[in-house]
Write a protein that holds these residues in place. Structure first.
Motif, PDB file in Angstrom:
ATOM      1  N   ALA A  84       0.789  -1.320   0.094  1.00  0.00           N
ATOM      2  CA  ALA A  84       0.041  -0.170  -0.033  1.00  0.00           C
ATOM      3  C   ALA A  84       0.815   1.235   0.118  1.00  0.00           C
ATOM      4  O   ALA A  84       0.527   2.381  -0.695  1.00  0.00           O
ATOM      5  CB  ALA A  84      -0.910  -0.045   1.199  1.00  0.00           C
ATOM      6  N   GLN A  85       2.074   1.235   0.822  1.00  0.00           N
ATOM      7  CA  GLN A  85       3.049   2.376   0.730  1.00  0.00           C
ATOM      8  C   GLN A  85       3.476   2.669  -0.719  1.00  0.00           C
ATOM      9  O   GLN A  85       3.425   3.683  -1.074  1.00  0.00           O
ATOM     10  CB  GLN A  85       3.989   2.311   1.837  1.00  0.00           C
ATOM     11  N   GLU A  87       2.019   1.775  -3.492  1.00  0.00           N
ATOM     12  CA  GLU A  87       0.999   2.341  -4.489  1.00  0.00           C
ATOM     13  C   GLU A  87       0.606   3.590  -3.892  1.00  0.00           C
ATOM     14  O   GLU A  87       0.507   4.583  -4.956  1.00  0.00           O
ATOM     15  CB  GLU A  87      -0.280   1.401  -3.957  1.00  0.00           C
ATOM     16  N   ASP A  88       0.776   4.294  -2.832  1.00  0.00           N
ATOM     17  CA  ASP A  88       0.647   5.520  -2.410  1.00  0.00           C
ATOM     18  C   ASP A  88       1.634   6.448  -2.899  1.00  0.00           C
ATOM     19  O   ASP A  88       1.337   7.589  -3.427  1.00  0.00           O
ATOM     20  CB  ASP A  88       0.190   5.855  -0.839  1.00  0.00           C
ATOM     21  N   ALA A  91       0.951   6.969  -6.523  1.00  0.00           N
ATOM     22  CA  ALA A  91      -0.031   8.018  -6.744  1.00  0.00           C
ATOM     23  C   ALA A  91       0.346   9.504  -6.594  1.00  0.00           C
ATOM     24  O   ALA A  91      -0.098  10.211  -7.111  1.00  0.00           O
ATOM     25  CB  ALA A  91      -1.446   7.670  -5.851  1.00  0.00           C
ATOM     26  N   SER A  92       1.413   9.503  -5.746  1.00  0.00           N
ATOM     27  CA  SER A  92       1.914  10.734  -5.388  1.00  0.00           C
ATOM     28  C   SER A  92       2.815  11.417  -6.297  1.00  0.00           C
ATOM     29  O   SER A  92       3.386  12.511  -6.154  1.00  0.00           O
ATOM     30  CB  SER A  92       1.987  11.107  -3.851  1.00  0.00           C
TER      31      SER A  92
END
Lengths: 328, 325
Positions: A84-85, A87-88, A91-92
């Motif tokens: 998840a980290q 992926e985030d 996204a950023s």
């Protein structure tokens, strides 16, 4: 300023101490005109090894005008969190990612996603099985094992050795043990390897293994350890048997307990990785990639060999974060 | 009493200080507020990539929370779901490697459903409380996952499995669609079937439910089978996202599933609650984690924030109930 000069001086001494056949240096590139944002993922900041590495990333980024977003998975069991980290970070729209993988196979799909988004991944210290990473930076575990073998060859020459090889199937530990054994068998006919045990890297496992070894073999001259916690357990067993300091202990890595035991003469040699250097080189490589400069596929960071004789003078600025440093 | 049960709303007098149903807008309002804050701090928050990320990341928690809602509404709890993920990840992966896609997926889901059935059987047939049975199952399942793999990940999975975790149906991420379908199905089950009514009944007053002739044992058993099944589907999603079998995966996720249910406003004692509330609870946790990552807040602070929100959400809910009573 004086501290830096002293550090540099000690660094020069430290570098000559190292036998490492690794890359001697990976110089800092010129400061780029643009300020890059680099995402960094580490498995566990409570481990001093990764705290030192975090310092390496942060300090180097500051010198190169880059910004670091640091994510801690909180332990090797939190693969879903590290995914998840990442992926985030994608996204950023970070410029690059430095990844210490909590799982080799488990990070394969998410590194694919980073690659698909055009974000270069610098793989540091613990490897992902994904081949799409831009560069890998780590210690050469073969060299770590051989360095311990050379040390026993010079100090012990003749005698009996037992091996604590750490967790079975963990590639870093296996490589160290394998290269240690291979070097000894090839170069030192006088040294016999009596037995080898695999176990979790915990002090209680090391203690138990060593107690069993002491019962099995009447004469042991040295103990090889793939990792630091089993070495600490072995030291306890030897202390209890009144053999501390009489049986040599060689081990990889250098946590505060290891350092104390080296000073006491209980641990004879510690072969030390340089996590701060790993962090620095990773940021340098990321900047080089982003500035469209060529980078190698693989960089080995140097290692240090520390004994009682040089433990007072060895430079640990490439190993640990400065005392009291915390990531922002 | 809750605003979700129609009779209760009709019977309760409108309190003067609360002119409208605060509990229906409080959480959506909070989610909107979080969105505005995160969106203004990092414009990428509202990007489609990120919104689909949130859906992907929260799908596992969503599936676990659905099963958890049934367990909690029935007056129980299921602590084993995080460990069941590991069992599915490991056993499912082994079957995927050995027999291929369909047997692997079906086998993985079956394994978790079976584990849920064992818990359900013990809870239904003995006097051991659900907390203890599922706590035992938590350790049992984790131990099984470690034992069959020797602690190492299972690798060499067929890459087609990745579609479940990484694929898209049109613009929608597959795991998000799976979670959405599960929510709709579960909502129907809890609200529109006799099974659902019995779950409320036995959670509200078990003795009364038995006296009313409801086969409480049978429905309890089925509740934990269902929770196991949900964990099974979640386990397949996580196996796909990691493309490997991981005996360590899912640790502490059961606590987040419980947190999602109670943040939504479902009472831990049972007899009350809804899946719409759980959905909001899941969104709160997911958006919070994602948004705080995006604005670079450390994961330690995230733990503190989530803890505070659990307490505040439940406190607010209790305060509201007292006002109404």
């Amino acid at each position: 300023m004086r501290r830096i000069l002293v550090a540099l001086g000690v660094l020069a001494v430290g570098a000559t101490l190292a036998w490492a056949a690794s890359h001697e240096s990976y110089p800092r590139p010129g400061k780029p005109s643009k300020s890059y944002t680099i995402g960094v993922l580490v498995p566990q900041l409570t481990n001093p090894h990764f705290l030192g590495q975090a310092y390496g990333y942060m300090d180097e980024a500051e010198r190169l005008g880059a910004k670091v977003i640091l994510h801690d998975a909180g332990g090797y069991q939190y693969l879903d969190k590290q995914i998840a980290q990442i992926e985030d970070l994608i996204a950023s729209k970070v410029d690059a990612i430095c990844l210490v993988a909590v799982s080799g196979p488990g990070t394969v799909p998410v590194v694919d996603r980073a690659a698909a988004a055009g974000i270069p991944v610098v793989n540091v210290n613990v490897m992902t099985n994904n081949e799409k990473v831009a560069i890998r930076i780590r210690s050469d575990d073969t060299v770590i094992g051989e360095t311990m073998a050379r040390f026993l060859h010079e100090r012990l020459k003749k005698g009996s050795v037992v091996m604590q090889s750490g967790p079975a199937g963990a590639s870093a530990f296996e490589l160290r043990a394998k290269s240690f054994r291979a070097w000894i068998e090839k170069n030192t006919p006088g040294i016999k390897i009596l037995g080898e045990r695999h176990s979790l890297n915990t002090p209680d496992q090391g203690l138990k293994n060593m107690e069993d070894f002491l019962q099995t073999f009447p004469q042991i001259d040295a103990v090889y350890n793939s990792a630091d916690f089993v070495a600490i357990g072995a030291a306890q067993a030897l202390k209890a048997a009144g053999k501390a300091g009489k049986v040599m202990i060689v081990t990889a890595d250098f946590q505060p307990d290891t350092e104390r035991m080296v000073r006491e003469g209980v641990v004879t040699q510690a072969v030390v990785q340089q996590p701060v250097t790993m962090g620095r080189w990773a940021i340098r490589a990321a900047v080089n990639i982003l500035e469209k400069r060529e980078v190698p596929k693989l960089l080995y960071t140097p290692i240090l060999s520390v004994t009682k004789d040089d433990v007072a003078t060895v430079d640990l600025s490439t190993v640990r974060a400065p005392a009291g440093w915390k990531p922002k | 009493m809750t605003a979700d049960s129609d009779t209760a709303v009709a019977a309760a007098p409108r309190p003067r200080l609360l002119p409208f149903a605060w509990d229906r807008v409080a959480l959506p309002g909070f989610i909107l507020l979080m969105g505005l804050v995160f969106g203004s701090l990092n414009p990428n928050f509202f990007s489609w990539t990120n919104l689909t990320n949130v859906a992907r990341q929260s799908s596992v928690l969503a599936l676990l929370s659905i099963g958890q809602t049934f367990a909690i509404v029935s007056g129980g709890i299921d602590l084993s779901v995080g460990s069941l993920l590991a069992v599915v990840s490991v056993l499912g992966s082994m079957q995927l490697v050995a027999f291929g896609l369909v047997p692997g997926v079906v086998g993985g889901i079956l394994a978790a459903t079976l584990a849920g059935a064992v818990s359900g059987l013990l809870i239904a047939r003995t006097r051991i409380p659900p907390f203890i049975v599922t706590l035992g199952m938590l350790s049992l399942a984790r131990g099984t996952a470690f034992t069959v793999t020797g602690g190492m990940p299972v690798v060499g999975l067929p890459t087609e499995i990745q579609w479940i975790g990484a694929g898209s149906l049109g613009p929608l991420p597959v795991p998000g669609v799976i979670a959405a379908v599960a929510f709709v199905g579960a909502h129907w089950l809890l609200r529109r079937t006799s099974f659902g009514r019995y779950v409320y009944a036995m959670g509200g007053n078990e003795a009364a439910a038995i006296a009313a002739g409801i086969n409480v044992r049978w429905h309890k058993f089925f509740v934990y089978c269902l929770s196991g099944f949900c964990a099974g589907v979640a386990g397949i999603v996580i196996t796909s996202r990691t493309l490997s079998g991981q005996p360590t995966v899912g640790e502490t996720l059961e606590l987040y599933a419980i947190a999602a249910v109670v943040i939504g406003g479902t009472r831990l004692g049972g007899g009350d609650g809804s899946l719409i509330r759980t959905l909001f609870g899941v969104i709160v946790i997911a958006v919070l984690g994602n948004g705080l990552n995006l604005i670079n807040v450390s994961s330690y602070i995230q733990l503190i924030v989530i803890g505070a929100i659990i307490i505040v959400a439940v406190g607010f809910d209790l305060w509201r109930r007292e006002r109404r009573a």
